[in-house]
Design a protein around this motif. Structure first.
Motif, PDB file in Angstrom:
ATOM      1  N   UNK A 154       2.738  -3.270  -8.758  1.00  0.00           N
ATOM      2  CA  UNK A 154       1.792  -3.458  -9.849  1.00  0.00           C
ATOM      3  C   UNK A 154       0.388  -3.602  -9.286  1.00  0.00           C
ATOM      4  N   UNK A 155      -0.554  -2.892  -9.887  1.00  0.00           N
ATOM      5  CA  UNK A 155      -1.971  -3.081  -9.570  1.00  0.00           C
ATOM      6  C   UNK A 155      -2.635  -3.553 -10.853  1.00  0.00           C
ATOM      7  N   UNK A 156      -2.690  -4.868 -11.019  1.00  0.00           N
ATOM      8  CA  UNK A 156      -3.053  -5.475 -12.299  1.00  0.00           C
ATOM      9  C   UNK A 156      -4.507  -5.223 -12.676  1.00  0.00           C
ATOM     10  N   UNK A 157      -5.391  -5.054 -11.682  1.00  0.00           N
ATOM     11  CA  UNK A 157      -6.819  -4.922 -11.974  1.00  0.00           C
ATOM     12  C   UNK A 157      -7.379  -3.567 -11.564  1.00  0.00           C
ATOM     13  N   UNK A 158      -6.554  -2.532 -11.637  1.00  0.00           N
ATOM     14  CA  UNK A 158      -7.008  -1.195 -11.235  1.00  0.00           C
ATOM     15  C   UNK A 158      -8.126  -0.688 -12.130  1.00  0.00           C
ATOM     16  N   UNK A 159      -8.068  -1.015 -13.433  1.00  0.00           N
ATOM     17  CA  UNK A 159      -9.019  -0.501 -14.410  1.00  0.00           C
ATOM     18  C   UNK A 159      -9.850  -1.635 -15.003  1.00  0.00           C
ATOM     19  N   UNK A 160     -11.065  -1.322 -15.396  1.00  0.00           N
ATOM     20  CA  UNK A 160     -11.922  -2.277 -16.090  1.00  0.00           C
ATOM     21  C   UNK A 160     -12.547  -1.595 -17.304  1.00  0.00           C
ATOM     22  N   UNK A 179     -16.590   6.595 -28.815  1.00  0.00           N
ATOM     23  CA  UNK A 179     -16.624   5.154 -28.544  1.00  0.00           C
ATOM     24  C   UNK A 179     -16.116   4.830 -27.149  1.00  0.00           C
ATOM     25  N   UNK A 180     -15.128   5.593 -26.665  1.00  0.00           N
ATOM     26  CA  UNK A 180     -14.511   5.308 -25.373  1.00  0.00           C
ATOM     27  C   UNK A 180     -15.213   5.980 -24.198  1.00  0.00           C
ATOM     28  N   UNK A 181     -16.151   6.883 -24.488  1.00  0.00           N
ATOM     29  CA  UNK A 181     -16.809   7.616 -23.401  1.00  0.00           C
ATOM     30  C   UNK A 181     -17.505   6.644 -22.442  1.00  0.00           C
ATOM     31  N   UNK A 182     -17.085   6.627 -21.211  1.00  0.00           N
ATOM     32  CA  UNK A 182     -17.682   5.775 -20.197  1.00  0.00           C
ATOM     33  C   UNK A 182     -17.312   4.310 -20.293  1.00  0.00           C
ATOM     34  N   UNK A 183     -16.385   3.954 -21.226  1.00  0.00           N
ATOM     35  CA  UNK A 183     -16.052   2.538 -21.438  1.00  0.00           C
ATOM     36  C   UNK A 183     -14.978   2.031 -20.482  1.00  0.00           C
ATOM     37  N   UNK A 184     -14.289   2.937 -19.796  1.00  0.00           N
ATOM     38  CA  UNK A 184     -13.220   2.546 -18.865  1.00  0.00           C
ATOM     39  C   UNK A 184     -13.527   3.146 -17.495  1.00  0.00           C
ATOM     40  N   UNK A 185     -13.329   2.353 -16.465  1.00  0.00           N
ATOM     41  CA  UNK A 185     -13.643   2.794 -15.115  1.00  0.00           C
ATOM     42  C   UNK A 185     -12.645   2.195 -14.122  1.00  0.00           C
ATOM     43  N   UNK A 186     -12.651   2.749 -12.923  1.00  0.00           N
ATOM     44  CA  UNK A 186     -11.854   2.201 -11.830  1.00  0.00           C
ATOM     45  C   UNK A 186     -12.593   0.992 -11.259  1.00  0.00           C
ATOM     46  N   UNK A 187     -11.876  -0.095 -11.049  1.00  0.00           N
ATOM     47  CA  UNK A 187     -12.511  -1.257 -10.425  1.00  0.00           C
ATOM     48  C   UNK A 187     -12.909  -0.891  -8.994  1.00  0.00           C
ATOM     49  N   UNK A 188     -14.122  -1.244  -8.583  1.00  0.00           N
ATOM     50  CA  UNK A 188     -14.558  -0.933  -7.211  1.00  0.00           C
ATOM     51  C   UNK A 188     -13.551  -1.441  -6.184  1.00  0.00           C
ATOM     52  N   UNK A 189     -13.247  -0.560  -5.238  1.00  0.00           N
ATOM     53  CA  UNK A 189     -12.305  -0.907  -4.177  1.00  0.00           C
ATOM     54  C   UNK A 189     -10.857  -0.590  -4.480  1.00  0.00           C
ATOM     55  N   UNK A 190     -10.550  -0.085  -5.695  1.00  0.00           N
ATOM     56  CA  UNK A 190      -9.155   0.176  -6.060  1.00  0.00           C
ATOM     57  C   UNK A 190      -8.763   1.647  -5.975  1.00  0.00           C
TER      58      UNK A 190
END
Length: 241
Positions: A154-160, A179-190
């Protein structure tokens, strides 16, 4: 260890209750006979892409035939309706994260194929303001419980979520995408942990697939080999939402 011991002691002292009501159930994390009979479990025929219940066997639903979502395949345990609401809404809004243990068991059968080919479980993220208000991410709790049941990493914090979005249920497909455009990203370092992996995205309810597609898009950009989706419930076109 202490938590497990305390839980086992309570299970011995107190009778197991149904996940959806207060009636006795056969065991912890199970449904009573009445709620089980009411539950609208999703069974074939299903769209092979988005998991939508079909009225007759076909490879794809009409929507996926015309405009398939970004993810590879999706499955859910239940059709979203009154029975699913009795399970999901208290878990989501009534401070009941412990319900994730039983709810995750409902995902094992419908998600068997997706779980077998998954390298990594990743939950759909919650915006930090909503997370602070609720106290937990219901998708994250489901993913934790599923990881314990299956042994999958499990990678619990992969997305923000980089910004809050309006409730998507009130928007049409086009406005959801905006509404969702650019609202979800990869957490830095993941990103390195995601590269070349088959990701199983975990959520509570799959509605239009817009959020899952947005998550899948950024996972593919990070180098994921494939992205599937597993949810507790799937909203159909005629669902009582």
């Amino acid at each position: 260890m202490l938590k497990s011991l305390a839980r086992a002691t309570l299970d011995l002292i107190l009778p197991a209750q149904c996940l959806a009501c207060t009636e006795p159930a056969g065991g912890a994390g199970q449904l009573c006979a009445e709620c089980f009979a009411d539950a609208a479990f999703l069974t074939p025929p299903l769209c092979s892409h988005c998991g939508l219940k079909l009225t007759e066997p076909a490879p794809l639903c009409t929507a996926c035939d015309w405009d398939p979502p970004v993810f590879r395949a999706a499955r859910a345990a239940l059709r979203y309706g009154p029975a699913a609401k009795r399970l999901i809404l208290p878990f989501k809004y009534a401070d009941r994260p412990e319900a994730a243990r039983g709810l995750a068991r409902l995902l094992l059968q419908p998600g068997a194929e997706l779980l077998a080919r998954a390298d990594l479980l990743v939950p759909v993220p919650l915006h930090k303001r909503r997370l602070a208000a609720r106290g937990y991410n219901q998708a994250g709790e489901l993913a934790r419980a599923l990881a314990r049941l299956t042994g999958k990493p499990l990678l619990i914090d992969a997305l923000i979520r980089t910004r809050a979005t309006r409730p998507l249920a009130e928007l049409d497909q086009h406005d959801r995408a905006i509404a969702l455009h650019g609202a979800i990203a990869i957490r830095p370092g993941r990103a390195a942990a995601l590269h070349g992996r088959t990701i199983l995205l975990i959520d509570d309810v799959l509605t239009s697939g817009a959020t899952a597609s947005s998550c899948a898009g950024v996972l593919y950009q990070a180098g994921a080999a494939a992205v599937d989706v597993l949810a507790l419930a799937r909203v159909s076109d005629d669902a009582d939402t």
